[in-house]
Design a protein around this motif. Structure first.
Motif, PDB file in Angstrom:
ATOM      1  N   LYS A 177     -10.521 -11.936 -43.065  1.00 40.90           N
ATOM      2  CA  LYS A 177      -9.563 -11.463 -42.073  1.00 40.90           C
ATOM      3  C   LYS A 177      -8.405 -10.793 -42.766  1.00 40.90           C
ATOM      4  CE  LYS A 177     -10.241 -15.217 -39.630  1.00 40.90           C
ATOM      5  NZ  LYS A 177      -9.873 -16.325 -38.792  1.00 40.90           N
ATOM      6  N   GLN A 178      -7.223 -11.117 -42.339  1.00 43.59           N
ATOM      7  CA  GLN A 178      -6.068 -10.430 -42.901  1.00 43.59           C
ATOM      8  C   GLN A 178      -5.760 -11.013 -44.271  1.00 43.59           C
ATOM      9  OE1 GLN A 178      -6.405 -11.702 -40.021  1.00 43.59           O
ATOM     10  NE2 GLN A 178      -5.259 -13.569 -39.862  1.00 43.59           N
ATOM     11  N   PRO A 194      -6.565 -25.494 -37.709  1.00 42.52           N
ATOM     12  CA  PRO A 194      -6.452 -25.609 -39.169  1.00 42.52           C
ATOM     13  C   PRO A 194      -6.767 -24.289 -39.850  1.00 42.52           C
ATOM     14  CG  PRO A 194      -7.938 -27.284 -38.262  1.00 42.52           C
ATOM     15  CD  PRO A 194      -7.668 -26.300 -37.175  1.00 42.52           C
ATOM     16  N   THR A 230     -10.341 -17.387 -45.255  1.00 37.94           N
ATOM     17  CA  THR A 230     -10.536 -16.281 -44.326  1.00 37.94           C
ATOM     18  C   THR A 230     -11.981 -15.836 -44.430  1.00 37.94           C
ATOM     19  OG1 THR A 230      -9.778 -14.839 -46.049  1.00 37.94           O
ATOM     20  CG2 THR A 230      -8.177 -15.443 -44.395  1.00 37.94           C
TER      21      THR A 230
HETATM   22  O1  LIG Z   1      -7.099 -13.655 -34.436  1.00 35.10           O
HETATM   23  P1  LIG Z   1      -7.904 -13.708 -35.706  1.00 35.10           P
HETATM   24  O2  LIG Z   1      -8.374 -12.345 -36.097  1.00 35.10           O
HETATM   25  O3  LIG Z   1      -9.007 -14.691 -35.641  1.00 35.10           O
HETATM   26  O4  LIG Z   1      -6.908 -14.106 -36.865  1.00 35.10           O
HETATM   27  C1  LIG Z   1      -5.968 -15.178 -36.761  1.00 35.10           C
HETATM   28  C2  LIG Z   1      -6.457 -16.411 -37.433  1.00 35.10           C
HETATM   29  O5  LIG Z   1      -6.834 -16.115 -38.800  1.00 35.10           O
HETATM   30  C3  LIG Z   1      -6.133 -16.958 -39.691  1.00 35.10           C
HETATM   31  O6  LIG Z   1      -6.870 -18.116 -39.989  1.00 35.10           O
HETATM   32  P2  LIG Z   1      -7.858 -18.222 -41.245  1.00 35.10           P
HETATM   33  O7  LIG Z   1      -9.086 -18.855 -40.804  1.00 35.10           O
HETATM   34  O8  LIG Z   1      -7.952 -16.898 -41.888  1.00 35.10           O
HETATM   35  O9  LIG Z   1      -7.115 -19.122 -42.323  1.00 35.10           O
HETATM   36  P3  LIG Z   1      -6.441 -20.588 -42.275  1.00 35.10           P
HETATM   37  O10 LIG Z   1      -7.552 -21.578 -42.471  1.00 35.10           O
HETATM   38  O11 LIG Z   1      -5.481 -20.558 -43.410  1.00 35.10           O
HETATM   39  O12 LIG Z   1      -5.735 -20.781 -40.985  1.00 35.10           O
HETATM   40  C4  LIG Z   1      -4.892 -17.347 -38.939  1.00 35.10           C
HETATM   41  O13 LIG Z   1      -4.385 -18.584 -39.420  1.00 35.10           O
HETATM   42  C5  LIG Z   1      -5.381 -17.471 -37.516  1.00 35.10           C
HETATM   43  O14 LIG Z   1      -5.962 -18.737 -37.289  1.00 35.10           O
END
Ligand SMILES: O=P(O)(O)OC[C@H]1O[C@H](OP(=O)(O)OP(=O)(O)O)[C@H](O)[C@@H]1O
Ligand SMILES: NC(=O)CC[C@H](N)C(=O)O
Ligand SMILES: [Mg+2]
Length: 562
Positions: A18-19, A326, A357
């Motif tokens: 993701k980001q 989480p 991600t």
């Molecule tokens: O709307 P989206 O495109 O789904 O992106 C947003 C989600 O992506 C990230 O979580 P990620 O799973 O990347 O990492 P984390 O486990 O650190 O929360 C962020 O914390 C959000 O939960």
């Protein structure tokens, strides 16, 4: 490799994170007979959350020779005892990458290298926004060949070209400061960088707006001092470095075995660190620009609680339990629950063996992946009105899936609260959110977002409250880059034409098509591109200033030999 192992390697190295962004690191040990690579490797693993697609280390050993190991993949997969042992020398540079320009090709893994002048190694976090005119300058005026589409290779060559113009046999700190100052006037965008000059020292610098973070720390060694540059202070803490000091916007720091020199090489512009570092990127145990990421997330929870209280009482809705998504939102969700006097429960259990991600190609696979990563416990959801707290909603993939999961296990009403306001604009400074149409809040109001993700209600933090949560911890910072929320780009130079071009080049659907056609990602077996570590020291079959095809070409010792 077995089918299962191959498949998992492909998933793990997936470009569809993701980001994400990048992490940089530089280390100079006082005792040059000690190899710095094991420590750089440790440090990179602490920065892994900043980029999971590629990583690399280049060290500088006796006679000023560089030794390199870099490839697509995570730190634990690319480095082992054998490859680390071959990285000789007491100073080095490391990088973890998630691309925001160019491709996921092995050839664009960092650090980059140019042999002329003097031998320079370079690691970059950020993204340039005037690459078209810089490329024209490189071609027509500097006559330097840029062999990849990476903006980092371009930035390195601007720096190298400026150093070359000194025309000196041996350069000094003064020349380096002048070259960096000149470069900062030529390039636009975000760049926190660490560089290394063969047999000379390590250098860090930060763009005049200080958009991306980088700092320095010191450690007493037996006979002198060791020096570290890193994206986040967590690296310093874990390896006994102290006196963390952020590089100032528009500042450069040069460390040799005998001296530390720092200089404001251009007038600082408006200092505007990216607020998204605090929302999501940085580790909670890091302190960036004097602000504890952990404390800022606590404050985001407190502020969001006020907004949630206001909206819920207006709509006359009650909530039974607060559940974090989480991992990142945990800190904020706990504070929010305490403020609202509501129970906090860990309703989603995360599979700890799935990366942060960790997203697979295509929407279908992405959705599946959220379910691989998180599991909803019926006993916390059944028959309840739940308030899910997340740090941000970007494409909405996570929220959509987890809301459905919550409902599947019997939740009555699902309300989602986001610590960040709606994201409606692309990021152009080093976070891979290039396309407006992929953002779930683009062209949608809050009710539309709720409908799109299947929530009964969505509550967003207001932008002033988000800024206040962070800024109150260091009131000397007057501005944060909040462009993904308000479309106000601190560097200027970002307009509709820029967005359209970006979308043509980097939207998810465009990338997957191009990559499939050109094989640029090389996820297929044997290509060594996106799917598996490169073999025989190659970074695909490209020879560039940044990627060396095989051993010892232009003097770079490549240790990747699996
Ligand atoms: O709307 P989206 O495109 O789904 O992106 C947003 C989600 O992506 C990230 O979580 P990620 O799973 O990347 O990492 P984390 O486990 O650190 O929360 C962020 O914390 C959000 O939960
Ligand atoms: N996320 C980043 O900081 C990426 C750095 C650089 N723009 C690249 O694409 O490699
Ligand atoms: Mg998350």
């Amino acid at each position: 490799m077995s089918f299962v192992a191959t498949t998992f390697a492909k998933i793990r190295f997936s470009r569809y994170s993701k980001q994400a962004m990048c992490g940089i690191l530089g280390l100079l040990l006082h005792d040059s007979t000690i190899n710095c690579a094991p420590e750089i490797c440790e440090g990179l693993s602490l920065l892994q959350h900043r980029g999971q697609d590629a990583c690399g280390i280049v060290t500088c050993g006796p006679k000023g020779r560089f030794y390199q190991c870099k490839a697509n993949g995570m730190v634990r997969d690319i480095f082992d005892e054998t490859s680390i042992r071959k990285l000789i020398g007491g100073m080095g540079v490391g990088h973890v990458r998630y691309p925001t320009a160019g491709s996921f090709n092995n050839a664009e893994a960092q650090p980059f290298y140019v042999n002329s002048p003097y031998g320079i190694v370079f690691a970059h976090n950020g993204n340039l926004i005037n690459t078209a005119s810089l490329l024209q300058y490189m071609d027509a005026t500097a006559h330097r060949h840029i062999n990849t589409s990476s903006d980092s290779e371009l930035l390195l060559n601007i720096f190298a070209n400026n150093l070359q113009q000194t025309g000196k046999f041996r350069i000094n700190e003064e020349d380096i400061f002048t070259a960096i100052g000149g470069m900062m006037k030529q390039v636009k965008g975000a760049y926190a960088c660490v560089a290394m000059l063969a047999g000379f020292g390590i250098i860090a610098f930060r763009d005049p707006n200080g958009i991306r973070p980088v700092g320095m720390a010191v450690r007493k060694a037996e006979t002198g001092k060791d020096y570290l540059f890193a994206s986040e202070s967590v690296v310093a803490d874990s390896s006994g470095f102290t006196d963390w000091d952020d590089v100032k916007p528009g500042e450069a720091i040069i460390i040799t075995r005998t001296s530390v020199s720092r200089r404001q090489v251009v007038e600082p512009a408006t200092f505007a660190p990216d607020i998204f570092e605090y929302v999501y990127f940085a580790r909670p145990d890091s302190v960036l620009d004097g602000i504890s990421v952990y404390r800022s997330r606590m404050a985001m929870g407190d502020m969001l609680a006020e907004e949630v209280k206001r909206v819920l009482s207006k709509k006359n809705i009650s909530v039974d339990v607060v559940i974090p998504v989480p991992d990142t939102s945990r800190v904020a969700a706990l504070n929010l629950a305490q403020k609202l006097n509501l129970p906090y429960r860990e309703g989603f259990i995360k599979n700890r063996y799935v990366g942060r991600t960790f997203i697979m190609p295509g929407q279908h696979m992405r959705k599946k992946n959220v379910r691989r990563k998180l599991n909803a416990m019926a006993l916390e959801f059944s028959g309840r009105n739940v308030l899910l707290v997340d740090d941000s909603i970007v494409r909405g993939t996570t929220s959509k899936e987890i809301i459905q999961m919550a409902k599947d296990v019997g939740a009555k009403n699902v309300i989602v609260a986001s610590c960040a306001p709606p994201i409606r604009y692309p990021n152009v400074y080093g976070i891979d959110m290039p396309s407006r149409s992929e953002l779930v809040a683009y062209g949608r109001n809050e009710e539309d977002v709720a409908e799109a993700i299947g929530a009964d209600l969505v509550i967003f933090q207001t932008l002033p409250d988000l800024i206040e949560s962070v800024r109150q911890l260091n009131p000397s910072i007057n501005r944060f880059d909040c462009s993904v929320f308000d479309g106000d780009y601190v560097t200027g130079g970002v307009d509709e034409a820029y967005f359209s071009n970006l979308e043509t080049l980097r939207a998810d659907n465009v990338r997957s098509k191009v990559e499939m056609m050109t094989g640029e990602l090389g996820p297929a077996e044997g290509k060594g591109g996106g799917g598996a570590p490169a073999v025989n020291g190659t970074s695909d079959n490209v020879v560039s200033s940044g990627s060396i095809n095989g051993d010892d070409i232009v003097g770079l010792h490549n240790t990747w030999k699996r």
